[in-house]
Design a protein around this motif. Structure first.
Motif, PDB file in Angstrom:
ATOM      1  N   SER A 121      10.063   5.123   3.891  1.00 59.42           N
ATOM      2  CA  SER A 121       8.631   5.218   4.167  1.00 59.42           C
ATOM      3  C   SER A 121       8.235   6.589   4.699  1.00 59.42           C
ATOM      4  O   SER A 121       7.055   6.915   4.728  1.00 59.42           O
ATOM      5  N   ILE A 122       9.195   7.413   5.121  1.00 55.75           N
ATOM      6  CA  ILE A 122       8.814   8.777   5.505  1.00 55.75           C
ATOM      7  C   ILE A 122       9.033   9.745   4.346  1.00 55.75           C
ATOM      8  O   ILE A 122       8.919  10.946   4.517  1.00 55.75           O
ATOM      9  N   GLY A 123       9.377   9.207   3.180  1.00 52.30           N
ATOM     10  CA  GLY A 123       9.402  10.035   1.982  1.00 52.30           C
ATOM     11  C   GLY A 123      10.778  10.495   1.525  1.00 52.30           C
ATOM     12  O   GLY A 123      10.880  11.256   0.575  1.00 52.30           O
ATOM     13  N   LEU A 124      11.844  10.058   2.178  1.00 52.30           N
ATOM     14  CA  LEU A 124      13.182  10.487   1.763  1.00 52.30           C
ATOM     15  C   LEU A 124      13.560   9.846   0.421  1.00 52.30           C
ATOM     16  O   LEU A 124      13.241   8.696   0.176  1.00 52.30           O
ATOM     17  N   SER A 125      14.259  10.604  -0.417  1.00 48.36           N
ATOM     18  CA  SER A 125      14.776  10.044  -1.660  1.00 48.36           C
ATOM     19  C   SER A 125      16.042   9.247  -1.343  1.00 48.36           C
ATOM     20  O   SER A 125      16.565   9.319  -0.234  1.00 48.36           O
ATOM     21  N   THR A 126      16.544   8.510  -2.340  1.00 45.59           N
ATOM     22  CA  THR A 126      17.722   7.668  -2.094  1.00 45.59           C
ATOM     23  C   THR A 126      18.905   8.492  -1.591  1.00 45.59           C
ATOM     24  O   THR A 126      19.582   8.115  -0.636  1.00 45.59           O
ATOM     25  N   ILE A 143      28.580   0.453   4.846  1.00 37.25           N
ATOM     26  CA  ILE A 143      27.291   0.876   4.285  1.00 37.25           C
ATOM     27  C   ILE A 143      26.378  -0.323   4.128  1.00 37.25           C
ATOM     28  O   ILE A 143      25.194  -0.288   4.462  1.00 37.25           O
ATOM     29  N   GLU A 144      26.954  -1.432   3.665  1.00 36.06           N
ATOM     30  CA  GLU A 144      26.119  -2.620   3.465  1.00 36.06           C
ATOM     31  C   GLU A 144      25.684  -3.237   4.790  1.00 36.06           C
ATOM     32  O   GLU A 144      24.743  -4.016   4.829  1.00 36.06           O
ATOM     33  N   ALA A 145      26.402  -2.892   5.864  1.00 42.55           N
ATOM     34  CA  ALA A 145      26.059  -3.476   7.161  1.00 42.55           C
ATOM     35  C   ALA A 145      24.893  -2.767   7.834  1.00 42.55           C
ATOM     36  O   ALA A 145      24.348  -3.252   8.810  1.00 42.55           O
ATOM     37  N   ILE A 146      24.494  -1.606   7.316  1.00 41.44           N
ATOM     38  CA  ILE A 146      23.339  -0.916   7.903  1.00 41.44           C
ATOM     39  C   ILE A 146      22.090  -1.721   7.572  1.00 41.44           C
ATOM     40  O   ILE A 146      21.866  -2.054   6.421  1.00 41.44           O
ATOM     41  N   PRO A 147      21.294  -2.051   8.595  1.00 39.04           N
ATOM     42  CA  PRO A 147      20.159  -2.946   8.370  1.00 39.04           C
ATOM     43  C   PRO A 147      19.210  -2.413   7.294  1.00 39.04           C
ATOM     44  O   PRO A 147      19.012  -1.202   7.176  1.00 39.04           O
ATOM     45  N   LYS A 148      18.637  -3.341   6.554  1.00 41.65           N
ATOM     46  CA  LYS A 148      17.693  -2.995   5.485  1.00 41.65           C
ATOM     47  C   LYS A 148      16.519  -2.202   6.050  1.00 41.65           C
ATOM     48  O   LYS A 148      15.939  -1.350   5.368  1.00 41.65           O
ATOM     49  N   THR A 149      16.198  -2.462   7.308  1.00 38.27           N
ATOM     50  CA  THR A 149      15.046  -1.776   7.906  1.00 38.27           C
ATOM     51  C   THR A 149      15.280  -0.273   8.014  1.00 38.27           C
ATOM     52  O   THR A 149      14.328   0.497   8.004  1.00 38.27           O
ATOM     53  N   GLN A 150      16.553   0.146   8.110  1.00 35.57           N
ATOM     54  CA  GLN A 150      16.830   1.585   8.153  1.00 35.57           C
ATOM     55  C   GLN A 150      16.540   2.220   6.798  1.00 35.57           C
ATOM     56  O   GLN A 150      16.054   3.340   6.723  1.00 35.57           O
ATOM     57  N   TRP A 151      16.841   1.483   5.731  1.00 32.91           N
ATOM     58  CA  TRP A 151      16.491   1.974   4.390  1.00 32.91           C
ATOM     59  C   TRP A 151      14.967   2.083   4.272  1.00 32.91           C
ATOM     60  O   TRP A 151      14.448   3.061   3.761  1.00 32.91           O
ATOM     61  N   GLU A 152      14.290   1.042   4.739  1.00 29.74           N
ATOM     62  CA  GLU A 152      12.822   1.031   4.603  1.00 29.74           C
ATOM     63  C   GLU A 152      12.180   2.136   5.414  1.00 29.74           C
ATOM     64  O   GLU A 152      11.299   2.845   4.936  1.00 29.74           O
ATOM     65  N   ALA A 153      12.644   2.278   6.659  1.00 29.81           N
ATOM     66  CA  ALA A 153      12.053   3.292   7.519  1.00 29.81           C
ATOM     67  C   ALA A 153      12.258   4.676   6.914  1.00 29.81           C
ATOM     68  O   ALA A 153      11.351   5.502   6.906  1.00 29.81           O
ATOM     69  N   SER A 154      13.452   4.909   6.365  1.00 32.88           N
ATOM     70  CA  SER A 154      13.702   6.243   5.829  1.00 32.88           C
ATOM     71  C   SER A 154      12.965   6.441   4.502  1.00 32.88           C
ATOM     72  O   SER A 154      12.549   7.546   4.178  1.00 32.88           O
ATOM     73  N   ILE A 195       3.762   4.617   8.147  1.00 36.64           N
ATOM     74  CA  ILE A 195       3.825   3.200   8.526  1.00 36.64           C
ATOM     75  C   ILE A 195       4.654   3.054   9.798  1.00 36.64           C
ATOM     76  O   ILE A 195       5.651   3.759   9.989  1.00 36.64           O
ATOM     77  N   VAL A 196       4.213   2.194  10.671  1.00 41.90           N
ATOM     78  CA  VAL A 196       4.951   1.895  11.891  1.00 41.90           C
ATOM     79  C   VAL A 196       5.300   0.408  11.841  1.00 41.90           C
ATOM     80  O   VAL A 196       4.454  -0.411  11.540  1.00 41.90           O
ATOM     81  N   ILE A 243       0.828  -1.208   0.000  1.00 38.19           N
ATOM     82  CA  ILE A 243       0.000   0.000   0.000  1.00 38.19           C
ATOM     83  C   ILE A 243       0.861   1.256   0.000  1.00 38.19           C
ATOM     84  O   ILE A 243       0.513   2.250  -0.609  1.00 38.19           O
ATOM     85  N   ASN A 244       2.004   1.237   0.677  1.00 41.81           N
ATOM     86  CA  ASN A 244       2.832   2.448   0.606  1.00 41.81           C
ATOM     87  C   ASN A 244       4.014   2.299  -0.355  1.00 41.81           C
ATOM     88  O   ASN A 244       4.957   3.075  -0.320  1.00 41.81           O
TER      89      ASN A 244
END
Lengths: 284, 179
Positions: free
Chosen positions: B85-90, B72-83, A83-84, A49-50
């Motif tokens: 998902s708040i609208g940041l560009s690459t 850089i590759e060691a930064i968890p994928k979730t940090q990429w996703e979280a950033s 999203i959380v 969805i997002n």
């Protein structure tokens, strides 16, 4: 026009089919719980969805705009969809305040002074006004999750997605997060909460959570079996997997199905089988 | 390091061969190849200073590039996703979320490498470049007091490396990172 319109979505990771012909409409102000067994595609649906995950076919429209097109402006979309995550995913090198303001200043170009003001407001909403200058690793899991909710709220999104937000928390910390959600729900923001895995036990806990989050809805949390609750009142259905699971097809359906529970319109759907839900929707 | 991550095969092959060569051969050999080899093939003289600079730069490039890529590759994928998902560009994701954390993670190995590098500079004495060790040899030849001279020099190496390590420890304390 519904806020979210999901039509015939297919999604697979390589050979593994995760979402199969999923359709779902969500109206503004509605609160939906998507419940399903581990691996049934709940998180995947939210992430589609997002736009965090691409889909193979079908359409997802949010606020009238197609989400999974090549030319989708994800930056704009994500300002409207918060999203959380289950694992909070706060930025560990930033203070709580900066965690909240970074998207405001960078994406929305809000001046820092104003962004800090917003941060103070949302952090107060989640009850952590005294933690603005703390770093995430100084907070408990429940507090971190509340900050994550605040970070999402700060963008004043039209839709909030909650992906298993309490499953990484100790039981005694879940309450504080749910109370925050209940307050948000009162403000009428559309929420899609990705719920608890369905086992007899956790389903009951989910009912507990829902009735706690949304006082006024007619779920009795005290140990009712699923069959006993359904149907409770006009327009309210509870379908447990025992009631609707067609024999013989259990395996295939369980994997692909999921359970939306809609409370916004005094409708409560609980099922593991998408086709049954569609059937119900058709006969509304 | 960039060549190594761009989605372009020849660039990656080039980068990987470069890294393998400079990580897989001793820096002394690289010094000698550049100091003696280049004049042999091209006919242009290479000063000891130039050879040392070039060899140590290429050598460091191969190591540091890999250290930073790894961080850089060691930064968890979730940090990429979280950033995301708040609208940041690459680019914004890298600038505000990923690189600050990767930087913190890369401090200890980077400083560790520098400490090695400082000590490895003694190898440049072989090609006649007057660095610390060569200076000590010269002084020893003039004074005939090897213990005093070499212990002093060792202490100078120690001072440089110790300062680096202290700096690293302070940086690590000031920066935070996902664990």
């Amino acid at each position: 026009m519904s806020l979210i319109e999901i039509e015939n979505v297919y999604k697979s990771y390589g050979q593994l089919e995760v979402l199969r012909d999923v359709s779902l409409n969500v109206e503004t102000g509605e609160i939906i719980a998507i419940i399903g067994r581990s691996g049934s595609g709940k998180s995947t649906l939210l992430r589609c969805i997002n736009g965090l995950e691409p889909i193979q076919s079908g359409t997802i429209r949010f606020d009238g705009e197609q989400v999974n097109a090549l030319d989708t402006n994800l930056r704009q979309l994500r300002q409207k969809v918060g999203i959380v995550f289950q694992s909070f995913n706060l930025f560990p090198h930033m203070t709580v305040e900066r965690n909240i303001t970074v998207a405001l200043t960078v994406v929305k170009k809000v001046p820092l002074v104003q962004a800090n003001e917003i941060a103070r407001n949302v952090i107060t909403q989640v009850g952590l006004a005294d933690k603005l200058n703390a770093y995430p690793d100084m907070l408990s899991g429940g507090q971190q999750q509340r900050v994550a909710i605040a970070r999402s709220l700060a963008m004043s999104p039209k839709l909030m997605l909650f992906d298993e937000i309490t499953s990484a928390l100790d039981p005694e910390l879940i309450g504080e997060v749910l109370r925050v959600l209940a307050n948000l729900a009162k403000d009428g923001m559309t929420m899609a909460k990705n719920g608890v895995r369905v086992s007899a036990l956790s389903f009951e806990r989910l009912l507990d959570e829902l009735s706690e989050t949304l006082p006024g809805y007619l779920l009795d949390p005290k140990g009712q079996s699923l069959q006993a609750i359904a149907p409770v009142e006009d327009g309210v259905f509870v379908l447990s997997d025992q009631l609707v699971m067609p024999k013989n097809s259990r395996k295939g359906l369980v994997r692909k199905g999921f359970l939306p529970v809609s409370l916004g319109k005094t409708m409560l759907f609980a099922s593991q089988c998408i086709s049954v839900i569609q059937g119900l929707r058709g006969s509304e | 390091m960039l060549l190594r991550v761009v989605p372009f095969k020849p660039a990656q092959v080039l980068a990987i061969s470069y890294i393998n060569f400079f990580q897989g051969t001793p820096v002394l050999g690289q010094l000698l190849i550049i100091f003696f080899g280049i004049p042999l093939f091209t006919g242009t003289e290479v000063s000891a200073w130039t050879a040392a600079i070039v060899a140590f730069s290429l050598f460091s490039g191969a190591y540091l590039g890999e250290i930073w890529r790894g961080s850089i590759e060691a930064i968890p994928k979730t940090q990429w996703e979280a950033s995301a998902s708040i609208g940041l560009s690459t680019i914004e994701q890298l600038r505000y979320v990923i690189i600050p954390q990767a930087f913190r993670m890369s401090v200890p190995p980077t400083v560790g490498f520098w400490v090695h590098l400082v000590k490895d500079t003694s190898l440049a004495s072989i090609i006649g470049f007057i660095e610390l060790t060569r200076a000590a040899q010269i002084m020893n030849a003039a004074t005939f007091r090897p213990m005093t001279v070499y212990l002093t020099i060792a202490f100078v190496y120690f001072l440089i490396c110790f300062a680096l390590t202290r700096l690293s420890a302070r940086l690590e304390k000031r920066l935070r990172v996902a664990n």
